[in-house]
Write a protein that holds these residues in place. Structure first.
Motif, short mmCIF file in Angstrom:
data_model
loop_
_atom_site.label_atom_id
_atom_site.label_comp_id
_atom_site.label_asym_id
_atom_site.label_seq_id
_atom_site.Cartn_x
_atom_site.Cartn_y
_atom_site.Cartn_z
N ALA A 287 -89.98 100.20 92.34
CA ALA A 287 -88.96 101.12 93.04
C ALA A 287 -87.86 100.11 93.43
CB ALA A 287 -89.73 101.71 94.07
N GLU A 288 -86.58 100.38 93.08
CA GLU A 288 -85.72 99.45 93.37
C GLU A 288 -84.52 100.30 94.01
OE1 GLU A 288 -86.03 95.54 90.46
OE2 GLU A 288 -84.38 97.23 90.20
N ASN A 289 -83.44 99.44 94.58
CA ASN A 289 -82.28 99.98 94.90
C ASN A 289 -81.32 99.60 94.23
OD1 ASN A 289 -81.79 97.43 95.78
ND2 ASN A 289 -82.07 97.93 98.10
N LEU A 290 -79.98 99.47 94.69
CA LEU A 290 -78.77 99.15 93.62
C LEU A 290 -78.04 97.80 93.95
CD1 LEU A 290 -77.14 102.82 93.53
CD2 LEU A 290 -78.99 101.89 92.28
N TYR A 291 -78.79 97.15 94.97
CA TYR A 291 -77.99 95.96 95.50
C TYR A 291 -77.58 95.00 94.38
CZ TYR A 291 -79.79 97.15 100.26
OH TYR A 291 -79.98 97.65 101.31
N MET A 292 -78.44 94.81 93.30
CA MET A 292 -78.03 93.85 92.36
C MET A 292 -76.77 93.78 91.84
SD MET A 292 -80.01 96.41 91.22
CE MET A 292 -81.68 95.87 91.77
N TYR A 293 -76.17 95.26 91.75
CA TYR A 293 -74.97 95.45 91.08
C TYR A 293 -73.72 94.66 91.87
CZ TYR A 293 -77.58 98.91 88.49
OH TYR A 293 -78.44 99.39 87.56
N GLY A 294 -73.92 94.74 93.00
CA GLY A 294 -72.76 94.34 93.86
C GLY A 294 -71.62 95.20 94.06
N ASP A 295 -70.52 94.89 94.05
CA ASP A 295 -69.30 95.70 94.45
C ASP A 295 -68.83 96.25 93.08
OD1 ASP A 295 -67.13 96.99 95.39
OD2 ASP A 295 -66.15 95.35 96.17
N VAL A 296 -68.65 97.71 92.67
CA VAL A 296 -68.56 98.26 91.61
C VAL A 296 -67.36 99.23 91.78
CG1 VAL A 296 -69.43 99.90 89.89
CG2 VAL A 296 -70.95 98.19 91.07
N ASP A 297 -66.37 99.17 90.94
CA ASP A 297 -65.16 99.69 90.85
C ASP A 297 -65.37 101.24 90.29
OD1 ASP A 297 -63.72 97.54 92.05
OD2 ASP A 297 -63.15 96.66 90.22
N ASP A 298 -66.37 101.46 89.53
CA ASP A 298 -66.51 102.68 88.97
C ASP A 298 -67.81 103.40 89.40
OD1 ASP A 298 -65.72 104.89 87.27
OD2 ASP A 298 -65.38 103.69 85.80
N ARG A 299 -68.41 104.19 88.31
CA ARG A 299 -69.45 104.84 88.69
C ARG A 299 -70.64 104.03 88.52
NH1 ARG A 299 -69.24 110.72 88.51
NH2 ARG A 299 -71.52 110.70 87.92
N ILE A 300 -71.62 104.26 88.95
CA ILE A 300 -72.84 102.90 88.90
C ILE A 300 -73.56 103.46 87.85
CG2 ILE A 300 -74.51 101.75 90.08
CD1 ILE A 300 -72.96 102.67 92.65
N THR A 301 -73.74 102.57 86.88
CA THR A 301 -74.55 102.85 85.71
C THR A 301 -75.49 101.78 85.44
OG1 THR A 301 -72.80 101.91 84.16
CG2 THR A 301 -72.83 104.24 84.49
N GLU A 302 -76.53 102.07 84.63
CA GLU A 302 -77.71 100.99 84.31
C GLU A 302 -77.14 99.86 83.57
OE1 GLU A 302 -79.80 105.04 84.78
OE2 GLU A 302 -77.78 104.22 83.91
N ASP A 303 -76.08 99.75 82.70
CA ASP A 303 -75.72 98.80 82.05
C ASP A 303 -74.76 97.78 82.66
OD1 ASP A 303 -73.41 100.64 82.10
OD2 ASP A 303 -73.19 100.76 80.10
N LEU A 304 -74.52 98.29 84.02
CA LEU A 304 -73.57 97.17 84.65
C LEU A 304 -74.24 95.76 84.74
CD1 LEU A 304 -72.21 99.42 87.64
CD2 LEU A 304 -71.06 98.43 85.91
N PRO A 305 -73.42 94.60 84.92
CA PRO A 305 -74.08 93.33 84.97
C PRO A 305 -74.81 93.27 86.56
CG PRO A 305 -71.95 93.14 85.48
CD PRO A 305 -71.95 94.68 84.88
N TYR A 306 -75.48 92.10 86.61
CA TYR A 306 -76.18 92.03 88.17
C TYR A 306 -75.16 91.21 88.74
CZ TYR A 306 -80.42 93.74 86.64
OH TYR A 306 -81.37 94.82 86.20
N ALA A 307 -74.06 91.39 89.60
CA ALA A 307 -72.95 90.85 89.99
C ALA A 307 -72.77 90.42 91.40
CB ALA A 307 -71.60 91.34 89.40
N ALA A 308 -73.99 90.97 92.01
CA ALA A 308 -73.74 90.83 93.48
C ALA A 308 -73.60 89.64 94.04
CB ALA A 308 -75.30 91.23 94.05
N THR A 309 -72.91 89.08 95.08
CA THR A 309 -72.60 87.87 95.63
C THR A 309 -73.62 87.41 96.68
OG1 THR A 309 -70.69 88.55 96.70
CG2 THR A 309 -70.32 87.82 94.56
N GLY A 310 -73.85 88.27 97.43
CA GLY A 310 -74.56 88.16 98.79
C GLY A 310 -76.09 87.76 98.33
N PRO A 311 -76.82 87.18 99.68
CA PRO A 311 -78.16 86.72 99.08
C PRO A 311 -79.08 87.68 99.06
CG PRO A 311 -77.65 86.70 101.51
CD PRO A 311 -76.13 86.83 100.95
#
Length: 343
Positions: free
Chosen positions: A101-125
């Motif tokens: 079970a996960e949340n969506l933190y790994m995607y970071g700031d996303v400009d569009d709808r959040i989909t599973e193929d987004l890169p893991y772009a999070a910058t925070g710890p």
């Protein structure tokens, strides 16, 4: 009969265990503390699964293991990888299937709808930590060491959910006839996940071979603005419509945790707010989660509960609870139960 082991006794872990017990399945819950909240017939295992040898013992009879636990929010970088590694190694040693079970933190700031193929772009710890843990699980699957799948939820609500941005700060205040306290800009759309839907989706993922090796956004109710969400809560709680229903913390005050009205002190002064600033973007811009991959793959096997029905059920649960004293520490993830303590 399949034997299921659920790691974590927070809202999601207990919802998974409850759903499984309702089906008549054998369930064991690995949790730090002895609890009277387990579903009838569920076994409690007080084992420290950060230790791979102990995790193996906890999972020895398991066909499916559900990783629904997390460390304290401010200790994620230090403890979450250790927890996930212990669970992965325990699953590998026993041959059980792993559902995370996960949340969506790994995607970071996303400009569009959040989909599973987004890169893991999070910058925070904390976002980077969630990305590290997700990669650990999926890499172990790709290497043939384990069978694994991941279900991801947005900020969630439902029975037992208190430490959420729409937990006690919204539902608890509503049933007490007080204004809701929310973060960010309430006029913006934000997807929220209903915990019983999350639980049912996780169980389905664990049963489907075609779910393995991938991450899936679980089905969510319709996305509305946070203000609309709060209004639905207050309507369900039958709060006088002339009373103020919402106060919010946004902009520089959210970043600085600065001085605001005393009505906000309960969460402004709580340590997790400092950690929350890492992902303030999710409440200061539209935050819309796309769950079409799950819906297209699995059809009506698991469907999202309508927002009104889910809110009604959550309000009913809050009405049955004892009043909370002291500040509620806001969390925006899933479980509050970190593995277990071996004693």
């Amino acid at each position: 009969m399949t034997t299921h082991v659920v790691v974590g006794a927070g809202p999601v872990g207990l919802a998974v265990a409850e759903h499984l017990r309702e089906r008549g399945d054998d369930v064991a819950v690995v949790a730090r503390h002895v609890t009277d909240k387990l579903p009838v017939g569920a076994e409690h295992r007080r084992i420290d699964v950060t230790d791979a040898a102990l995790a193996k013992a906890a999972f020895e009879d398991a066909d499916v293991v559900y990783h629904c636990a997390q460390p304290p929010y401010d200790l994620w970088p230090d403890l979450f990888p250790e927890l996930t590694r212990g669970i992965v190694e325990g699953v590998e040693a026993t041959g059980a299937r792993l559902v995370v079970a996960e949340n969506l933190y790994m995607y970071g700031d996303v400009d569009d709808r959040i989909t599973e193929d987004l890169p893991y772009a999070a910058t925070g710890p904390n976002g980077r930590t969630r990305a590290e843990c997700a990669r650990m699980v999926l890499d172990a699957h790709d290497e043939g060491r384990i069978e694994a799948t991941i279900g991801r939820a947005s900020d969630f609500f439902g029975p037992r959910v208190r430490n959420s941005v729409v937990g006690e700060q919204v539902f608890g205040e509503a049933v007490d006839g007080k204004p809701a306290r929310v973060l960010g800009k309430p006029k913006l759309p934000h997807t929220y996940t209903y915990v019983p839907d999350f639980a049912r989706a996780l169980v389905l993922l664990g049963e489907r071979d075609d779910a393995l090796g991938e991450a899936w956004h679980v089905p969510n109710p319709e996305t509305v603005s946070t203000r609309q969400f709060v209004e639905l809560v207050y309507d369900a709680a039958e709060v006088d419509p002339v009373l103020p229903r919402i106060v919010y913390l946004s902009g520089p005050l959210l970043t600085l945790g600065g001085a605001v009205s005393s009505s906000l002190d309960g969460f402004v002064n709580s340590p997790p707010l400092k950690e929350f600033v890492e992902r303030r973007y999710s409440f200061e811009a539209p935050y819309i989660v796309d769950d079409s991959k799950f819906r297209n793959a699995f059809g009506d096997a698991v469907t999202a509960t309508s927002l009104e029905t889910a809110i009604d059920a959550t309000v009913a649960w809050y009405r049955e609870q004892e009043p909370v004293t002291g500040p509620i520490h806001i969390e925006t993830g899933e479980e509050q139960s970190f593995g277990a303590t071996h004693q």
